[in-house]
Design a protein around this motif. Sequence first.
Motif, short mmCIF file in Angstrom:
data_model
loop_
_atom_site.label_atom_id
_atom_site.label_comp_id
_atom_site.label_asym_id
_atom_site.label_seq_id
_atom_site.Cartn_x
_atom_site.Cartn_y
_atom_site.Cartn_z
N ARG A 1 0.70 -1.15 0.11
CA ARG A 1 -0.08 0.02 0.07
C ARG A 1 0.85 1.39 -0.19
O ARG A 1 0.36 2.43 -0.47
CB ARG A 1 -0.81 -0.05 1.23
CG ARG A 1 -2.02 -0.98 1.04
CD ARG A 1 -3.22 -0.81 2.08
NE ARG A 1 -4.05 -1.76 2.18
CZ ARG A 1 -5.16 -1.46 1.30
NH1 ARG A 1 -5.37 -0.60 0.71
NH2 ARG A 1 -6.18 -2.55 1.33
N ALA A 2 2.23 1.03 0.41
CA ALA A 2 2.91 2.41 0.60
C ALA A 2 3.70 2.67 -0.72
O ALA A 2 4.23 3.68 -0.90
CB ALA A 2 4.15 2.24 1.64
N VAL A 3 3.49 2.00 -1.78
CA VAL A 3 4.23 1.93 -3.00
C VAL A 3 3.17 3.20 -3.63
O VAL A 3 1.93 3.32 -3.71
CB VAL A 3 4.10 0.80 -4.08
CG1 VAL A 3 4.30 1.22 -5.44
CG2 VAL A 3 4.89 -0.08 -3.48
N PRO A 4 3.97 4.16 -4.18
CA PRO A 4 3.35 5.39 -4.74
C PRO A 4 2.38 4.99 -6.06
O PRO A 4 2.91 3.88 -6.78
CB PRO A 4 4.50 6.16 -5.29
CG PRO A 4 5.77 5.66 -4.96
CD PRO A 4 5.49 4.40 -4.19
N PRO A 5 1.08 5.31 -6.00
CA PRO A 5 0.16 5.14 -6.96
C PRO A 5 0.64 5.28 -8.22
O PRO A 5 0.20 4.60 -9.35
CB PRO A 5 -0.85 6.36 -6.69
CG PRO A 5 -0.50 6.95 -5.72
CD PRO A 5 0.68 6.52 -5.13
N GLU A 6 1.68 6.33 -8.60
CA GLU A 6 2.01 6.71 -9.96
C GLU A 6 2.40 5.29 -10.65
O GLU A 6 2.55 5.14 -11.81
CB GLU A 6 3.12 7.72 -10.10
CG GLU A 6 2.86 8.98 -9.59
CD GLU A 6 2.69 9.39 -8.08
OE1 GLU A 6 3.23 8.42 -7.18
OE2 GLU A 6 2.16 10.43 -7.72
N LYS B 1 14.80 1.15 2.42
CA LYS B 1 13.71 1.78 1.70
C LYS B 1 13.51 3.47 2.02
O LYS B 1 13.51 4.16 1.51
CB LYS B 1 12.29 1.16 1.66
CG LYS B 1 11.61 1.63 2.79
CD LYS B 1 10.25 0.78 3.06
CE LYS B 1 9.59 0.96 4.35
NZ LYS B 1 8.62 0.36 4.78
#
Lengths: 277, 324
Positions: B206-211, B324
């Motif tokens: 969920r923490a991965v950027p939506p881009e 990270k």
Amino acid sequence: MFKKFFRKKPTDRIFFLASWASIIATAAVLFFVVGYVLINGLPHISPALFAVQFTTENQSLFPALIGTLMIVGLSLVLAVPLGVCSAIYLVEYAKRGSRFVKIVRLTTETLAGIPSIVYGLFGFIFFGVFLGWGLSLMSGAFTVSIMILPLIMRTTEESLKSVPDTYREGSFGLGAGKLRTVMLIILPSAMPGILAGVILAVGRIIGETAAIIFTLGNVARMPNNLFDTGRTLSAHMYALANEGTHPGEAHATAAVLLIVVILINALSSRVARFIKA
Amino acid sequence: MGKRALIAVTAFSAIVWIILFWIVPLPVIILTVIAWIVLLIFNKELGAKILFIASASAAVIAVGLICVFLFAQGIPAMLDIGVLNFLTGTDWRPTWNPPLYGILPMIAGSLYVTAGAILFGVPVGIFAAVFMAKFCPRRIHKVLKPAINLLAGIPSVVYGYFGMVVLVPFVRENFGGNGNSILTASMLLGMMILPTIITISEHAIRAVPPEIYDGAVALGASHESATFKAVLPAAKSGVTASVILGIGRAVGETMAVRMVAGNQAVMRMPHEFLSGTRTLTSNVVIELGYAYGDHRAALIATGVVLFAFILLINTMFMRIRGRK
């Protein structure tokens, strides 16, 4: 979702199915464990199981229940003030990235990762033998309170951080000092989160076995004083399962233990939801 | 922050506490407390701050104490037995004369059940985490999230009991052997590490950027391809951290393993996965109750080896998560 399934590429189908299969397997594990324990345990719960005195006939879990309550109470008294105070220091007082803070964080994470048998070993060596407390409520409670310290610290920190800075600014603006701000403004607004963490810690204590049997001991009676031995519910469960001579009582005890844990989990998430409201 | 500083602080605080408990008489402790209360009356802010700092050092002190006491009792025992004899000896015969203390069977046992747990738990855990983060309708998520928390909260004796009455007969009837085996323990551990892996991996995904997801979809990828080929690789460090934490859980798990693994302190080979084994943790939990003298020291040394494994795993966990 499923309608489009046959229009997908083969690799996509595999990914899709694997995800569904995995989550179904996970849910199945939960339902199977909880269902099996409850269905087999509930019919065996009887009044004799809650008799005040433990005898070989009734295998009463009542002394263990009282022992559990004592351990929970005592270790909360030890760990909650310590955990909350250190979280207050880390969030409200310490400079970000100071060396002391880094060391505290590192050691807290280390504590969180130590398995319970190592805690049991340490409690046995230090509290039991070195301090001479033997197998007692005190050894058990001290050992377990070290164990739950990181949990309480982390949840308190999270909920302190979630208090908006405007609260602090408002309080300082009205002329309150740091201590007054922390105690009267920030701590009350962070209370539900802290409480949820404490309830989780209670669950952790109740489920603990390896650290308990070498510090509190595993004797089926109520402790008479702080330096007396006893057992907790999960230690009782362990003894029953190992002896294997009272399968009905073992099923029933497992069910009681599981029900207590489910109730505590539900309570914790209920309280945690309160924070968002 | 250097490692040396950490060691220095830990050792220092451990010494302080030992002195507190041992040498300093009660009156001195009471006087300190009184002095602190007086300070609190005259200067509330400073007094409170000192209390908060003292509390914050409790965790440091606890780790220091644990290290000092385990190592102070375990390492001499190890040297006594001979480090090489202890770590590579294949015979654990504490009642023989002279006794033999070799823990290689237990080290191997811990490795086997952990490897087995990875085999059963990690693929399911990661796919389930992806499901929770990217495929799950919100209504199902509302039910599944507390369910997974509950899975994490079930006490290990209950898992162990479940293993004893369900998994052991299951393995006995379907795979042969007497059921108390490496395979059974691996299956049970695989179940037990699921919530750890799912919770932390889901958080990482969920923490991965939506881009990243949007970009993949814009290039024509389907939802599945975008999730598994773009988002999951981006969450790699968090997912790896969750697996390492799960490994830590599996290595340290005691009660459940002890109840289903058979516990023979015999050297096993990987193909004997249907026979019983004993792990480092169960070695301690089985014998500590009645051991004394050298035998007890050897058990504490077993604990030290386990502790060293855990510290190694924890360090790896923090390294990877910090990256990270």
